[in-house]
Enzyme design. Structure first.
Site, PDB file in Angstrom:
ATOM      1  N   GLU A 104      -7.010   5.114   7.484  1.00  0.00           N
ATOM      2  CA  GLU A 104      -6.784   6.532   7.133  1.00  0.00           C
ATOM      3  C   GLU A 104      -7.994   7.111   6.397  1.00  0.00           C
ATOM      4  OE1 GLU A 104      -3.043   5.797   5.210  1.00  0.00           O
ATOM      5  OE2 GLU A 104      -2.173   5.277   7.154  1.00  0.00           O
ATOM      6  N   HIS A 144      -9.564   1.580   4.507  1.00  0.00           N
ATOM      7  CA  HIS A 144      -8.310   1.744   5.245  1.00  0.00           C
ATOM      8  C   HIS A 144      -8.568   2.709   6.405  1.00  0.00           C
ATOM      9  CE1 HIS A 144      -4.249   2.892   6.315  1.00  0.00           C
ATOM     10  NE2 HIS A 144      -3.842   1.784   5.719  1.00  0.00           N
ATOM     11  N   GLU A 178      -5.617  -4.380  10.474  1.00  0.00           N
ATOM     12  CA  GLU A 178      -4.544  -3.409  10.672  1.00  0.00           C
ATOM     13  C   GLU A 178      -4.803  -2.595  11.943  1.00  0.00           C
ATOM     14  OE1 GLU A 178      -2.505  -2.351   6.700  1.00  0.00           O
ATOM     15  OE2 GLU A 178      -4.294  -1.131   6.879  1.00  0.00           O
ATOM     16  N   GLY A 213       2.468   2.542  10.641  1.00  0.00           N
ATOM     17  CA  GLY A 213       3.442   3.611  10.454  1.00  0.00           C
ATOM     18  C   GLY A 213       4.145   4.034  11.733  1.00  0.00           C
ATOM     19  N   SER A 273       3.279  -1.889  10.271  1.00  0.00           N
ATOM     20  CA  SER A 273       4.734  -1.995  10.454  1.00  0.00           C
ATOM     21  C   SER A 273       5.299  -3.377  10.120  1.00  0.00           C
ATOM     22  CB  SER A 273       5.134  -1.576  11.871  1.00  0.00           C
ATOM     23  OG  SER A 273       4.760  -0.229  12.094  1.00  0.00           O
ATOM     24  N   LYS A 308       0.169   4.253  -0.403  1.00  0.00           N
ATOM     25  CA  LYS A 308      -0.473   5.482   0.103  1.00  0.00           C
ATOM     26  C   LYS A 308      -0.154   6.646  -0.836  1.00  0.00           C
ATOM     27  CE  LYS A 308      -0.204   3.462   4.639  1.00  0.00           C
ATOM     28  NZ  LYS A 308      -0.158   3.624   6.080  1.00  0.00           N
ATOM     29  N   ASN A 320       0.874  -1.175   0.000  1.00  0.00           N
ATOM     30  CA  ASN A 320       0.000   0.000   0.000  1.00  0.00           C
ATOM     31  C   ASN A 320       0.913   1.227   0.000  1.00  0.00           C
ATOM     32  OD1 ASN A 320      -1.822   2.031   0.435  1.00  0.00           O
ATOM     33  ND2 ASN A 320      -2.315   1.439   2.551  1.00  0.00           N
TER      34      ASN A 320
HETATM   35  P1  PGA Z   1       2.755   0.501   7.552  1.00  0.00           P
HETATM   36  O1  PGA Z   1       1.303   0.739   6.916  1.00  0.00           O
HETATM   37  O2  PGA Z   1       3.283  -0.797   7.007  1.00  0.00           O
HETATM   38  O3  PGA Z   1       3.578   1.683   7.099  1.00  0.00           O
HETATM   39  O4  PGA Z   1       2.596   0.445   9.037  1.00  0.00           O
HETATM   40  C1  PGA Z   1       0.419  -0.332   6.714  1.00  0.00           C
HETATM   41  C2  PGA Z   1      -0.888   0.187   6.147  1.00  0.00           C
HETATM   42  O5  PGA Z   1      -1.367   1.232   6.595  1.00  0.00           O
HETATM   43  O6  PGA Z   1      -1.473  -0.435   5.238  1.00  0.00           O
END
Ligand code: PGA
Length: 253
Positions: free
Chosen positions: A99, A97, A169, A175, A215, A11, A9
Site C-alpha cells: 500500500e 508495504h 504479501e 484484503g 488474508s 493499517k 498490521n
Molecule cells: P490482510 O492484510 O490480512 O487484511 O489481507 C495483510 C497485509 O496487508 O499486511
C-alpha cells in the site's frame, strides 16, 4: 532455530478507544510462546506508546510502526523518523508495504534508505514484497519478488541483513479474502530463501524469517504456518479481532 512470528498490521484502523480495548483484550490472553516465537503488533503512530505500555510485561510481544521516513530528521512536515521510533522504545517497523509502494510511490531506492535508517537506529525492519495479479497471471512472480528484494535489501552487509524480517504479501491476496494456497506460499518462500542463500550463504538464509501475508485468518493460519519455509504471518484484517488474532498466534506452534 529461526524466529516464528505472528505480526499484526492494523493499517489505518481503530479509534484510540478501540485500540485500547483491542490491546487490553490481547494483554489478558494467555500464550505459552516458545523461545523462538514472537508476536509483533504494528499500530498507527498515535497509539505506539499506549500499545507499548499496555503490552509491557507480556513476554515476546513487540510493538511496531507501520512506516518511517527515509531521512533522519528535518523539514519533512507530517513524517516520523526511525530515530524517533527508536527513542520511543519501538523495536520494529514495516517497510515497503504494497500500500505504501502503490499509494505513496515508495520506490526501491526510498525503501533501501528507510531500511538503512531503521537498522542504524536498532529497529527490526519488516520488509514487504509481493506481486500483483497481472504479474502472477504472467507467471513472473519469482523474478518480480527477486528484484524487489535485491533492490531493497541486497546492498546490506551480512550482519545488517541478518536483522531484517521479510514478509511476502501477494497483492492479489491482501484484503481480498483470497489467500494464496499453502503450496503457492511455500513455493515463493522457498524461492526467497534460495536467493537469500545465493547472496548471503545458506546459514544466513536458514536463519531468515519469512512471513506470509494476505488474508491470513484464524482458520487458515495453521496450514500456512506449517509449511517449511513459512515462518508466520503478517496479518491485516484478522488482527483487528482479539479472538481471531489469538487463534493465529496459537497457530505458530
Ligand atoms: P490482510 O492484510 O490480512 O487484511 O489481507 C495483510 C497485509 O496487508 O499486511
Amino acid at each position: 532455530m529461526r524466529k516464528q512470528i505472528a505480526a499484526a498490521n492494523w493499517k489505518m484502523n481503530c479509534s484510540l478507544q478501540d485500540a485500547e480495548k483491542l490491546l487490553t483484550a490481547l494483554s489478558q490472553k494467555q500464550f505459552s510462546l516458545k523461545e523462538n516465537e514472537q508476536v509483533v503488533i504494528a499500530v498507527p503512530f498515535p497509539y505506539l506508546l499506549m500499545a507499548k505500555q499496555l503490552l509491557n510485561g507480556k513476554p515476546s510481544f513487540f510493538i511496531s510502526a507501520q512506516n518511517c521516513h527515509q531521512k533522519d530528521s528535518g523539514a519533512y512536515t507530517g513524517e516520523v523518523s526511525a530515530a524517533m521510533l527508536a527513542s520511543c522504545g519501538i523495536t520494529h517497523v514495516i517497510i515497503g508495504h504494497s500500500e505504501r509502494r502503490q499509494y505513496f510511490n515508495e520506490t526501491s531506492d526510498i525503501l533501501a534508505q528507510k531500511t538503512d535508517l531503521a537498522l542504524q537506529h536498532g529497529l527490526t525492519p519488516i520488509f514487504c514484497c509481493g506481486e500483483d495479479l497481472a504479474v502472477r497471471e504472467h507467471n513472473e512472480q519469482n523474478h518480480f519478488v527477486e528484484s524487489q528484494i535485491r533492490d531493497g535489501l541486497f546492498h546490506l552487509n551480512t550482519e545488517a541483513f541478518s536483522r531484517v524480517l521479510i514478509a511476502y504479501e501477494p497483492i492479489w491476496a491482501i484484503g481480498t479474502g483470497k489467500t494464496a494456497t499453502a503450496a503457492q506460499a511455500q513455493e515463493m518462500h522457498a524461492h526467497i530463501r534460495k536467493i537469500v542463500g545465493d547472496k548471503y550463504g545458506n546459514e544466513v538464509a536458514d536463519h531468515t524469517t519469512i512471513l506470509y501475508g494476505g488474508s491470513v485468518k484464524g482458520d487458515n493460519a495453521n496450514e500456512l504456518f506449517s509449511q517449511p519455509d513459512v515462518d508466520g504471518g503478517l496479518v491485516g484484517g484478522a488482527s483487528l479481532k482479539a479472538d481471531e488474532f489469538e487463534k493465529i498466534i496459537h497457530s505458530l506452534s
